[in-house]
Motif scaffolding. Structure first.
Motif, short mmCIF file in Angstrom:
data_model
loop_
_atom_site.label_atom_id
_atom_site.label_comp_id
_atom_site.label_asym_id
_atom_site.label_seq_id
_atom_site.Cartn_x
_atom_site.Cartn_y
_atom_site.Cartn_z
N LEU B 82 0.83 -1.20 0.00
CA LEU B 82 0.00 0.00 0.00
C LEU B 82 0.87 1.26 0.00
O LEU B 82 0.63 2.21 -0.75
N GLY B 85 2.24 1.81 -3.28
CA GLY B 85 1.22 2.36 -4.17
C GLY B 85 1.09 3.87 -4.02
O GLY B 85 0.96 4.59 -5.00
N TYR B 86 1.15 4.33 -2.80
CA TYR B 86 1.09 5.78 -2.54
C TYR B 86 2.42 6.47 -2.84
O TYR B 86 2.49 7.68 -2.91
N TRP B 88 5.05 6.64 -0.76
CA TRP B 88 5.16 7.45 0.45
C TRP B 88 6.41 7.18 1.25
O TRP B 88 6.83 6.04 1.41
N THR B 89 6.95 8.26 1.79
CA THR B 89 7.66 8.17 3.06
C THR B 89 6.86 9.05 4.00
O THR B 89 5.96 9.76 3.55
N GLU B 91 7.26 11.82 5.63
CA GLU B 91 7.27 13.28 5.52
C GLU B 91 7.02 13.76 4.10
O GLU B 91 6.63 14.90 3.87
N ASN B 92 7.27 12.93 3.11
CA ASN B 92 7.22 13.40 1.72
C ASN B 92 6.60 12.36 0.81
O ASN B 92 6.40 11.23 1.19
N SER B 93 6.34 12.80 -0.41
CA SER B 93 5.95 11.86 -1.45
C SER B 93 7.04 11.87 -2.50
O SER B 93 7.68 12.89 -2.73
N SER B 97 4.38 11.31 -7.89
CA SER B 97 3.41 10.36 -7.36
C SER B 97 1.96 10.81 -7.55
O SER B 97 1.05 10.01 -7.42
N LEU B 98 1.76 12.09 -7.85
CA LEU B 98 0.39 12.57 -8.04
C LEU B 98 0.15 13.07 -9.47
O LEU B 98 -0.81 13.79 -9.72
N ASP B 99 0.99 12.66 -10.40
CA ASP B 99 0.86 13.17 -11.76
C ASP B 99 -0.42 12.75 -12.47
O ASP B 99 -0.88 13.41 -13.39
N GLN B 100 -1.00 11.63 -12.06
CA GLN B 100 -2.24 11.17 -12.70
C GLN B 100 -3.49 11.61 -11.93
O GLN B 100 -4.61 11.33 -12.35
N PHE B 101 -3.29 12.30 -10.81
CA PHE B 101 -4.43 12.53 -9.91
C PHE B 101 -5.51 13.41 -10.53
O PHE B 101 -6.69 13.26 -10.25
N TRP B 102 -5.11 14.31 -11.43
CA TRP B 102 -6.10 15.19 -12.07
C TRP B 102 -7.13 14.40 -12.88
O TRP B 102 -8.21 14.90 -13.18
N ARG B 103 -6.80 13.15 -13.21
CA ARG B 103 -7.73 12.36 -14.03
C ARG B 103 -8.91 11.81 -13.23
O ARG B 103 -9.82 11.23 -13.80
#
Lengths: 522, 129
Positions: B82, B85-86, B88-89, B91-93, B97-103
């Motif tokens: 999981l 998938g995110y 994640w660490t 404190e940061n991403s 990691s969020l390049d597709q989130f606008w979709r």
């Protein structure tokens, strides 16, 4: 000043207040970063550029679906505040591309959003105390709020805080439906506020549901194109999701008859390849159960949202979100969202903008008030908590699980929520009055157990207000459907107030406060 | 519900004890947190996300506890999936990691339109939904 709650509204409130220079303590029942329904979600925010024509059109569209109960001035306010504030999170949130060469601000992923809000609040000077559930509000002799008391559950000791103003951002109430992230959302703020003298509004609008696999509530993105089948594999004729109530009623009727399975073969092709990049946690329940999400049918269920996607909550009386109790403010789902969504859910985008803006406005207003009157720490104050803390009669063991089952059976059970009638609501009221009498007269807990006792009391009280309002609104309007009153009444375009503990009351909001809003809506 | 904490992987940071929003975990005497109130677990996976040691496994059923075999699971490569998938660490991403989130919004609307079109085809002559 004190902020109670740990989701997005609470954080934006703490940030706004701290940035005015106020001394801010935020206490949350859980952990600021994982508490509540935003942390596990991915909220989009109502996002309209500062073009007067575009904004007017956006507001007009939403007024048309608010069924006469929303306020266009509040809509304009939340669009504007959201547009200005959300990009200010850029030092803490990794805003990414919008796919068109710009930056995507309006939608944020829950865990990253709350992590960023926590960092922003801390950097702004707010002090965050996790695992510090509030149990009751304190009031002065003049009735104004004086602070709160609670229990620090990791340290196993009581806490008390005096404050010049208190903001309740405790979220809505989903009656422990299992909805993802909602276990902490038990209506605690409604109960504490009502005990201090606040009143609620729109509690009849509490019948929203979310679709998920039967074994684990997730976000709903994957399921929008789903086809549905009964246990024998016969396809069900379900109106599409955007129809709202007909979609829910058809699914709920099928689920009352037997298991319903979803088939996601029709889902957008791109979604099948990039879902993990958008919502990693939506895949986990399938992978860990050995179900291929887009290839195999699986059982689904509707998870009650109560007043989370429903709109009811504490009435607010000014643009700083003050409640009917002086010095007590409400933000996010703890406040009524009728002002921007009316009798419908409002959808994620509008609701997030509401949480952000109501949090921000409450933070500024509460900080100003606290600065003008001070903490009044020497003035006498008393705790207002009743059920679970100070029972009205002799203490005796109460079967909490039985009470919770009763509450759920009258609120989130499909047959009761989606097909309301006078007869069913009167029966529900009697059940819930009995449950409340048992709790408020006899239930008592100490130490850590106080937290659960108060959550149970809050859910029961919330259920009573929801049922009372649903009974009083003898018409159908928005998400509130009465099978015995299927039409909307022209003379009932008012917000409905409710409150009371021993005896629950309802009344229309006064015409004076309403006329401005409804005339514009009409 | 949370099913297992791997003592051999746990670094005793107690981030999960703090991060669990429903107070399922208590600090353990030996540094490994204890699952103290499983009935309060809402299966939100947040303890896993906040565990940098990938020492926690949350089973997928939120209705009742599941027994899992720790050895099989440790060998499966599923631990930490999981968080990967995110990307994640704590404190940061990781970048991108969020390049597709606008979709999210467009794909949600596309799914809803697919359902609406299918319903129209099945019910010709009915008013648009």
């Amino acid at each position: 000043m004190l902020v109670i709650g740990g989701g997005m509204a609470a954080c934006w409130a703490a940030i706004a207040a701290a940035r005015t220079g106020a001394a801010v303590v935020l206490v949350d029942k859980g952990f600021v970063g994982t508490s509540g329904v935003t942390a596990t979600g991915g909220p989009n925010h109502w996002w309209v550029p500062p073009d007067p024509v575009a904004r007017r059109e956006a507001i007009d569209r939403r007024m048309a679906t608010a069924f006469g109960l929303a306020d266009p001035e509040w809509m304009a306010r939340i669009i504007d505040v959201t547009w200005r504030l959300l990009p200010q999170l850029a030092d803490h949130y990794p805003f990414a591309t919008d796919g068109k060469g710009g930056t995507f601000y309006s939608g944020v992923r829950g865990p990253e959003y709350l992590r960023a809000l926590r960092a922003f609040a801390t950097a702004s000077g707010a002090r965050i105390l996790d695992h510090h559930p509030a149990l009751e509000l304190l009031v002065h002799r003049d009735g104004s709020v004086a602070g709160a008391a609670g229990y620090a559950r990791l340290h196993r000791r009581a806490w008390m805080a005096r404050a010049g103003a208190v903001i309740l951002a405790t979220g809505g109430c989903a009656f422990r439906s299992g909805l993802i992230g909602s276990h902490t959302n038990s209506g605690d703020g409604y109960l504490m506020a009502a005990e201090a003298g606040a009143i609620l509004s729109g509690m009849e609008f509490s019948t929203a549901y979310s679709l998920s696999p039967a074994w684990n509530s997730t976000r709903t993105l994957p399921y929008f194109a789903a086809r549905f089948f009964d246990a024998e594999g016969r396809e069900l004729d379900i109106p599409p999701p955007m129809t709202g109530t007909p979609h829910l009623q058809a699914l709920a009727a099928a689920m009352l008859a037997g298991p319903v399975h979803a088939d996601l073969a029709d889902a957008p092709q791109l979604l099948k390849t990039i879902l993990r990049d958008i919502q990693p946690a939506s895949l986990t329940p399938f992978e860990r159960r050995g179900v291929r999400l887009f290839e195999e049918r699986f059982e689904v269920k509707l998870f009650g949202e109560g007043t989370i996607r429903g709109t009811g909550g504490l009435r607010i009386v000014d643009e700083h979100c003050q409640t009917d109790v002086r010095g007590l403010f409400a933000a996010g789902d703890a406040a009524t969202r009728e002002l921007i969504a009316g009798a419908t859910s409002g959808g994620g985008a509008q609701n997030s903008a509401w949480a952000l803006t109501s949090g921000h406005n409450a933070g500024e207003g509460a900080a100003r008030l606290a600065r003008s009157i001070g903490r009044r720490a020497q003035d006498p104050a008393r705790g207002t908590g009743q059920a679970g803390l100070r029972p009205a009669s002799a203490v005796r063991a109460v079967d909490g699980q039985a009470v919770l089952r009763t509450v759920q059976a009258q609120t989130i059970a499909y047959d009761k929520a989606l097909w309301r009638s006078e007869a069913s609501l009167v029966a529900s009221r009697a059940c819930l009055d009995d449950a409340w009498r048992e709790l408020s007269h006899h239930h008592h807990a100490d130490g850590l157990d106080q937290v659960g006792a108060r959550e149970l009391a809050a859910m029961t009280a919330t259920a009573r207000w929801c049922i009372a309002a649903a009974l009083a609104r003898d018409e159908s309007r928005g998400m509130h459907i009465r099978t015995d009153r299927p039409d909307m009444s022209l003379d009932k375009a008012f917000r409905l107030l409710t409150g009371g503990l021993e005896t629950v009351w309802t009344r229309p909001e006064t015409p004076a406060a309403q006329s401005r809003d409804t005339s514009i809506a009409a | 519900m949370i099913a297992h904490i791997f003592a051999d992987r746990c670094i005793g940071c107690e981030a999960c004890v703090a991060a669990c929003p429903t107070h399922v975990l208590d600090p353990g005497a030996d540094g490994v947190p204890v699952i103290a109130r499983l009935n309060q677990c809402q299966t939100c996976f947040m303890c896993e996300l906040y565990c940098e040691a990938d020492a926690i496994y949350v089973a997928s059923d939120q209705r009742h506890p599941e027994w899992i075999d720790p050895d099989t699971l440790a060998a499966s490569g599923e631990l930490g999936s999981l968080r990967r998938g995110y990307r994640w660490t704590r404190e940061n991403s990781q970048p991108g990691s969020l390049d597709q989130f606008w979709r999210l919004g467009p794909l949600l609307r596309e799914g809803a339109e697919i359902a609406a079109r299918r319903y129209r085809d099945r019910h010709p002559g009915q008013p648009d939904v």
